[in-house]
Design a protein around this motif. Sequence first.
Motif, PDB file in Angstrom:
ATOM      1  N   ASP A 120       1.344  -0.606  -0.066  1.00 31.08           N
ATOM      2  CA  ASP A 120      -0.249   0.206  -0.126  1.00 31.08           C
ATOM      3  C   ASP A 120       1.133   0.840   0.170  1.00 31.08           C
ATOM      4  N   VAL A 136       0.782   4.183  -3.188  1.00 34.32           N
ATOM      5  CA  VAL A 136       0.816   5.540  -2.947  1.00 34.32           C
ATOM      6  C   VAL A 136       2.261   6.657  -3.164  1.00 34.32           C
ATOM      7  N   GLY A 142       0.084  10.422 -10.638  1.00 32.98           N
ATOM      8  CA  GLY A 142      -1.008  10.658 -10.681  1.00 32.98           C
ATOM      9  C   GLY A 142      -1.398   9.396 -11.786  1.00 32.98           C
ATOM     10  N   VAL A 196      -5.650   0.398  -4.609  1.00 37.16           N
ATOM     11  CA  VAL A 196      -5.629   1.489  -5.155  1.00 37.16           C
ATOM     12  C   VAL A 196      -7.407   1.860  -5.013  1.00 37.16           C
ATOM     13  N   ARG A 197      -8.273   1.178  -5.271  1.00 41.87           N
ATOM     14  CA  ARG A 197      -9.958   1.373  -5.055  1.00 41.87           C
ATOM     15  C   ARG A 197      -9.963   1.400  -3.860  1.00 41.87           C
ATOM     16  N   ARG A 214      -8.541   4.697  -2.190  1.00 39.41           N
ATOM     17  CA  ARG A 214      -9.271   5.901  -2.017  1.00 39.41           C
ATOM     18  C   ARG A 214     -10.262   5.891  -1.578  1.00 39.41           C
ATOM     19  N   GLU A 215     -10.824   4.700  -0.884  1.00 39.33           N
ATOM     20  CA  GLU A 215     -12.514   4.485  -0.315  1.00 39.33           C
ATOM     21  C   GLU A 215     -11.963   5.069   1.635  1.00 39.33           C
ATOM     22  N   GLY A 237      -9.667   6.646   1.959  1.00 35.65           N
ATOM     23  CA  GLY A 237      -9.540   8.176   2.558  1.00 35.65           C
ATOM     24  C   GLY A 237      -7.996   8.773   2.066  1.00 35.65           C
ATOM     25  N   ILE A 274      -5.747   7.785  -0.719  1.00 35.04           N
ATOM     26  CA  ILE A 274      -5.583   8.560  -1.449  1.00 35.04           C
ATOM     27  C   ILE A 274      -6.777   9.543  -1.615  1.00 35.04           C
ATOM     28  N   LYS A 275      -6.380  10.600  -1.477  1.00 31.42           N
ATOM     29  CA  LYS A 275      -7.933  11.648  -1.759  1.00 31.42           C
ATOM     30  C   LYS A 275      -8.192  12.245  -2.692  1.00 31.42           C
ATOM     31  N   GLY A 276      -7.410  12.135  -4.423  1.00 33.59           N
ATOM     32  CA  GLY A 276      -7.375  12.297  -5.447  1.00 33.59           C
ATOM     33  C   GLY A 276      -6.301  12.722  -6.288  1.00 33.59           C
ATOM     34  N   PHE A 277      -6.733  12.444  -7.344  1.00 29.17           N
ATOM     35  CA  PHE A 277      -5.709  13.105  -8.213  1.00 29.17           C
ATOM     36  C   PHE A 277      -5.641  14.135  -9.198  1.00 29.17           C
TER      37      PHE A 277
END
Length: 172
Positions: free
Chosen positions: A27, A31, A38, A60-61, A64-65, A67, A69-72
């Motif tokens: 993980d 990251v 990205g 990766v999903r 994101r779920e 939190g 990874i907050k965005g690209f």
Amino acid sequence: MPKDRRTPGPAPRAAPGTGPGGLDEVDRELVRLLAADGRMANNALAEATGIAPSTCLMRVRSLRERGVIKGFHADVDLGALGQPLQALVAVRIGAHSRDEINRFRTKVPELPGVLSLFHVSGANDYLLHVSAASPDALREFVLDHLTADPAVVHAETSLIFEHVRGGVTNGA
């Protein structure tokens, strides 16, 4: 990490206390790679971390779920947008009521040229990272949007001569 190792099945959940934030080594590597690029393709991410592409997609999903990874985001050349001047503006608020703080922190990110807003400790309450077309435009921004705000009792501007983006560490 070995390039030929494949992890079948769904992304394993790290046991509580396994690494910072419950992230395992894979993980943290995902990251780190995504923070550097990205747009890195899933197959390339999988190859770089030694996991199967389907596992990589699920991990990766999951990041994101959860939190992590907050965005690209795109790293934009502000000069190409006609905003070559960058500054940090330290702001001190007079009354520290919840309503005043909420109003300020809701309003400021919407102002033209504001790239980031940081609520900080110390003598100042906020740091704003802003961009502007010129020194005159920066001065007008500070006068029109900050010193004119009744909550602001002090604003101090520091020009940014160079901005070097840091990377995400892998816990080392």
